[in-house]
Write a protein that holds these residues in place. Structure first.
Motif, PDB file in Angstrom:
ATOM      1  N   UNK A 189       7.681   3.213  -1.228  1.00  0.00           N
ATOM      2  CA  UNK A 189       8.308   4.416  -1.222  1.00  0.00           C
ATOM      3  C   UNK A 189       7.921   5.322  -0.250  1.00  0.00           C
ATOM      4  N   UNK A 190       6.830   5.674  -0.329  1.00  0.00           N
ATOM      5  CA  UNK A 190       6.315   6.863   0.465  1.00  0.00           C
ATOM      6  C   UNK A 190       6.598   6.898   2.054  1.00  0.00           C
ATOM      7  N   UNK A 191       6.168   5.692   2.542  1.00  0.00           N
ATOM      8  CA  UNK A 191       6.771   5.749   3.838  1.00  0.00           C
ATOM      9  C   UNK A 191       8.045   5.923   4.106  1.00  0.00           C
ATOM     10  N   UNK A 192       8.721   5.072   3.374  1.00  0.00           N
ATOM     11  CA  UNK A 192      10.358   5.178   3.370  1.00  0.00           C
ATOM     12  C   UNK A 192      10.695   6.680   3.113  1.00  0.00           C
ATOM     13  N   UNK A 193      10.227   7.578   2.417  1.00  0.00           N
ATOM     14  CA  UNK A 193      10.634   8.763   2.371  1.00  0.00           C
ATOM     15  C   UNK A 193      10.450   9.735   3.661  1.00  0.00           C
ATOM     16  N   UNK A 194       9.037   9.376   3.961  1.00  0.00           N
ATOM     17  CA  UNK A 194       8.687   9.804   5.325  1.00  0.00           C
ATOM     18  C   UNK A 194       9.562   9.523   6.703  1.00  0.00           C
ATOM     19  N   UNK A 195       9.845   8.277   6.705  1.00  0.00           N
ATOM     20  CA  UNK A 195      10.599   7.852   7.729  1.00  0.00           C
ATOM     21  C   UNK A 195      11.998   8.308   7.775  1.00  0.00           C
ATOM     22  N   UNK A 196      12.639   8.419   6.409  1.00  0.00           N
ATOM     23  CA  UNK A 196      13.982   9.190   6.264  1.00  0.00           C
ATOM     24  C   UNK A 196      13.895  10.752   6.734  1.00  0.00           C
ATOM     25  N   UNK A 197      12.737  11.185   6.234  1.00  0.00           N
ATOM     26  CA  UNK A 197      12.628  12.733   6.790  1.00  0.00           C
ATOM     27  C   UNK A 197      12.300  12.846   8.136  1.00  0.00           C
ATOM     28  N   UNK A 198      11.786  11.726   8.993  1.00  0.00           N
ATOM     29  CA  UNK A 198      11.148  12.162  10.331  1.00  0.00           C
ATOM     30  C   UNK A 198       9.967  12.663  10.269  1.00  0.00           C
ATOM     31  N   UNK A 199       9.089  12.414   9.170  1.00  0.00           N
ATOM     32  CA  UNK A 199       7.758  12.854   9.184  1.00  0.00           C
ATOM     33  C   UNK A 199       6.989  11.591   9.365  1.00  0.00           C
ATOM     34  N   UNK A 200       5.753  12.108  10.134  1.00  0.00           N
ATOM     35  CA  UNK A 200       4.651  11.039  10.608  1.00  0.00           C
ATOM     36  C   UNK A 200       4.389  10.163   9.361  1.00  0.00           C
ATOM     37  N   UNK A 201       3.997   8.938   9.510  1.00  0.00           N
ATOM     38  CA  UNK A 201       3.435   8.202   8.532  1.00  0.00           C
ATOM     39  C   UNK A 201       1.812   8.275   8.133  1.00  0.00           C
ATOM     40  N   UNK A 202       1.311   8.011   7.089  1.00  0.00           N
ATOM     41  CA  UNK A 202       0.028   8.132   6.823  1.00  0.00           C
ATOM     42  C   UNK A 202      -0.827   7.102   7.860  1.00  0.00           C
ATOM     43  N   UNK A 203      -2.053   7.077   8.191  1.00  0.00           N
ATOM     44  CA  UNK A 203      -2.395   6.155   8.977  1.00  0.00           C
ATOM     45  C   UNK A 203      -2.897   5.078   8.474  1.00  0.00           C
ATOM     46  N   UNK A 204      -3.544   5.064   7.098  1.00  0.00           N
ATOM     47  CA  UNK A 204      -4.326   4.131   6.264  1.00  0.00           C
ATOM     48  C   UNK A 204      -4.104   4.402   4.926  1.00  0.00           C
ATOM     49  N   UNK A 205      -4.075   3.398   4.016  1.00  0.00           N
ATOM     50  CA  UNK A 205      -4.104   3.427   2.743  1.00  0.00           C
ATOM     51  C   UNK A 205      -5.237   2.544   2.436  1.00  0.00           C
ATOM     52  N   UNK A 206      -6.234   2.854   1.706  1.00  0.00           N
ATOM     53  CA  UNK A 206      -7.247   1.903   1.318  1.00  0.00           C
ATOM     54  C   UNK A 206      -7.335   1.560  -0.402  1.00  0.00           C
ATOM     55  N   UNK A 207      -7.633   0.500  -0.785  1.00  0.00           N
ATOM     56  CA  UNK A 207      -7.476   0.156  -2.032  1.00  0.00           C
ATOM     57  C   UNK A 207      -8.743  -0.193  -2.648  1.00  0.00           C
ATOM     58  N   UNK A 208      -8.888   0.241  -3.935  1.00  0.00           N
ATOM     59  CA  UNK A 208     -10.072   0.025  -4.605  1.00  0.00           C
ATOM     60  C   UNK A 208      -9.687  -0.906  -5.922  1.00  0.00           C
ATOM     61  N   UNK A 209     -10.667  -1.610  -6.467  1.00  0.00           N
ATOM     62  CA  UNK A 209     -10.136  -2.385  -7.777  1.00  0.00           C
ATOM     63  C   UNK A 209     -10.382  -1.562  -8.717  1.00  0.00           C
ATOM     64  N   UNK A 210     -10.295  -2.466 -10.255  1.00  0.00           N
ATOM     65  CA  UNK A 210     -10.669  -1.697 -11.402  1.00  0.00           C
ATOM     66  C   UNK A 210     -12.006  -1.927 -11.959  1.00  0.00           C
ATOM     67  N   UNK A 211     -12.599  -1.211 -12.744  1.00  0.00           N
ATOM     68  CA  UNK A 211     -13.775  -1.042 -13.430  1.00  0.00           C
ATOM     69  C   UNK A 211     -13.829  -1.850 -14.985  1.00  0.00           C
ATOM     70  N   UNK A 212     -14.566  -2.754 -15.045  1.00  0.00           N
ATOM     71  CA  UNK A 212     -14.717  -3.272 -16.399  1.00  0.00           C
ATOM     72  C   UNK A 212     -15.856  -2.495 -16.906  1.00  0.00           C
TER      73      UNK A 212
END
Ligand SMILES: [Zn+2]
Length: 619
Positions: free
Chosen positions: A270-293
């Protein structure tokens, strides 16, 4: 020359409760990266904040007798407090209810998307999960229930909403991700997301009827509609740096969005979609962490094992908490948190290895003095490797290498018997090596490293790594890490309680901990003779239970699992010698035992299998 900029964000957690340890993992991870880049001399901006609109907050505020704004103010303050107690270096804290900092940017972006004809109105019928506060797609439902909330039946809602034409940008987004123009790290999460959207992205609801969502930003030009979470919350990443004012371009595009694995798809769909529509540059990188038990178990309210990092901080130093989170959780994977591991690592690594090294070397330097020489010892420190591990987010591995060098230094003291020889050159090598260690460790345990820098008189700056330590006046360092005594009794109690917990279901762990063992639990057979609703409570019933000699009033969270008729005249087991508790103005005296399945979608009362008098004791 202008310094390179580095813009990093956390997600903004939903402000309906205090933070838990999982978010502490995210914000500390982001902080280590932010501090690392500022150590390198970059112009860093680090943003965090809270997401505050939505039906859930509106309803919860009502339940506790606050206005929605008062309710989110209180919860947002907890997250702000978390940044203080964990020594987080964020530059700004954005709140989605902030009408000055956040709303104008959101409204501006909406208007641009509307102008692009990417927003349209249509009648929509969908399954709405009140737990997630969002429509759940048919194919994601499991047995008709939301996968995240198996005990809530989604409500079929039909209403006219505004939609965002995300489908229009689907191919483009997939391509950008494949080419790493919008990079998802680690790679397995990139593949995971690409396979999730292999049939393309679909349009998403961007607003809700004000009747259903009274707490949010009004849709520009339509008073009856309120912005849904995506156009509101995701936009924080640009409003937090000044959008719609052009000054936001100083830091945008974001270099890194740090997100939990459950949040990935919104940030790379969704976020890159919104930015593309608005002609705003996309973030360079999304980094992902897991969950904690926690102690090997999934955190849940009913297990009573949710760890609040603010409470944790009352027992332990910020650096000990930061260290354990970064040391034991591999990047991108799930991990386990336990206080036992925290105490063990604090004692064996921070106190015994690092603390001891600094204390010995500073004491010897004070006694014998230092003589400048070439530092051969520091060549064992793999600075390049460590730097590249940190820049690739493998923080646990970087700490591994750093602590290997701490070991080398301790060995050097040992082998050269420096307490006897007082070799000034070797002591200089050690002091200079400690300087290097403190610079590399500063992003992880800043407070400690700042103390070390004062003892050995150097500046914390990556450039200082290569410069030989200037000899100044050194005094023995104060103790950096106190060894934490393990409270054996407490631990035993917790272990016992966990065992009991598994058998008993509904009673929470902390409540059983007061009793500690089976003998002290007074459990009686009872019969539910009256079932009443409690005003504004959607989980609790007020039950009157006959236990032979007396009748007890108990509030129990059974509403989702039993109708009133089903409960009436049912036998149950009541935990009777429990301190009474005020719940919704009702004095609740005791707790009913029930069996609860793993995902908490089923709760079943425990009963004697045939006739026995009321009040009989369970042994
Ligand atoms: Zn849900």
């Amino acid at each position: 020359m202008k310094n390179k900029k580095f813009y990093i964000t956390t997600t903004i957690p939903y402000a309906n409760a205090p933070p838990h340890i999982g978010f502490a993992l995210e914000i500390v991870q982001a902080d280590v990266l932010a501090r690392w880049h500022s150590l390198l001399g970059e112009d860093v901006f680090f943003l965090t904040g809270t997401d505050e609109h939505g039906v859930k907050n509106y309803k919860m505020a009502k339940e506790v007798g606050l206005t929605p704004q008062q309710f989110v103010d209180k919860n947002s303050d907890y997250f702000r407090e978390l940044t203080k107690v964990l020594n987080i270096s964020n530059n700004y804290f954005i709140r989605t209810t902030d009408k000055k900092a956040h709303w104008p940017g959101v409204i501006n972006l909406w208007k641009i998307l509307a102008k692009k004809r990417d927003i349209y109105k249509k009648k929509y019928k969908g399954n709405y999960c009140y737990g997630c506060e969002r429509f759940v797609i048919e194919k994601d439902l499991i047995d008709g229930k939301c996968p995240n909330h198996p005990n809530l039946t989604p409500e079929l809602i039909e209403e006219e909403n505004y939609f965002f034409k995300l489908s229009k940008y689907s191919d483009k987004i997939i391509n950008l991700i494949k080419k790493d123009k919008l990079k998802i790290t680690p790679e397995k999460w990139k593949n995971d997301f690409l396979s999730l959207i292999k049939d393309g992205l679909t349009d998403v609801s961007f607003s809700r009827d004000k009747k259903h969502l009274p707490w949010g930003i009004p849709v520009p030009g339509d008073e009856n509609q309120v912005l849904y979470v995506w156009p509101d919350a995701l936009t924080n990443y640009i409003t937090g740096i000044g959008y719609p004012d052009k000054k936001y371009k100083k830091y945008w595009p974001a270099d890194v969005h740090v997100v939990g694995k459950d949040m990935l798809r919104f940030h790379t769909g969704i976020w890159p979609g919104m930015l593309l529509s608005a002609g705003i540059k996309l973030p360079k990188e999304v980094i992902v962490h897991g969950f904690l038990t926690v102690n090997g178990q999934k955190m849940s309210k009913s297990l009573g094992n949710v760890v609040n990092p603010i409470e944790l901080r009352k027992k332990y130093d910020a650096d000990s908490i930061r260290y354990i989170l970064m040391r034991t959780i591999p990047f991108g994977d799930d991990g386990d948190f336990s206080e036992k591991a925290l105490v063990e690592r604090n004692n064996s690594e921070l106190a015994d290895k690092l603390g001891n090294l600094v204390s010995r070397v500073s004491a010897l330097a004070e006694k014998y003095g230092l003589v400048k020489t070439e530092n051969k010892l520091v060549k064992k420190l793999k600075v390049k490797e460590i730097s590249s591990l940190i820049e690739n987010y493998e923080l646990d591995k970087a700490l591994n290498l750093i602590f290997e060098f701490v070991d080398s230094c301790n060995l050097y003291v040992q082998e050269n018997e420096l307490w006897k020889s007082g070799d000034k050159k070797k002591l200089y090598e050690l002091a200079d090596s400690i300087k290097a260690l403190a610079i590399l460790l500063w992003a992880f345990i800043p407070e400690t490293c700042e103390k070390i820098s004062k003892v050995f008189n150097f500046k914390i700056d990556f450039k200082e790594l290569k410069k030989p330590l200037k000899i100044g006046k050194i005094r023995k360092a104060e103790i950096l890490f106190r060894k934490i005594e393990v409270d054996e009794k407490q631990e035993e109690k917790v272990n016992k309680a966990e065992k009991i917990e598994k058998i008993e279901g509904i009673a929470t762990m902390s409540e059983i901990v007061q009793y500690g063992d089976w003998e002290k639990l007074d459990l009686r057979v009872g019969k539910i003779i009256k079932v009443e609703d409690i005003e504004n409570a959607d989980k609790l019933y007020k039950l009157t239970i006959d236990i032979g000699k007396e009748k007890r009033v108990v509030c129990a969270g059974l509403k989702k699992f039993y109708s009133k008729d089903e409960l009436k005249n049912k036998k149950c087991i009541l935990f009777v010698n429990l301190a009474s508790r005020m719940m919704r103005g009702i004095e609740s005296r005791g707790m009913i035992l029930a069996a609860v399945n793993e995902d908490e979608s089923k709760v079943r009362l425990i009963q004697p299998d045939s006739e026995i008098e009321l009040g009989a004791r369970v042994r």
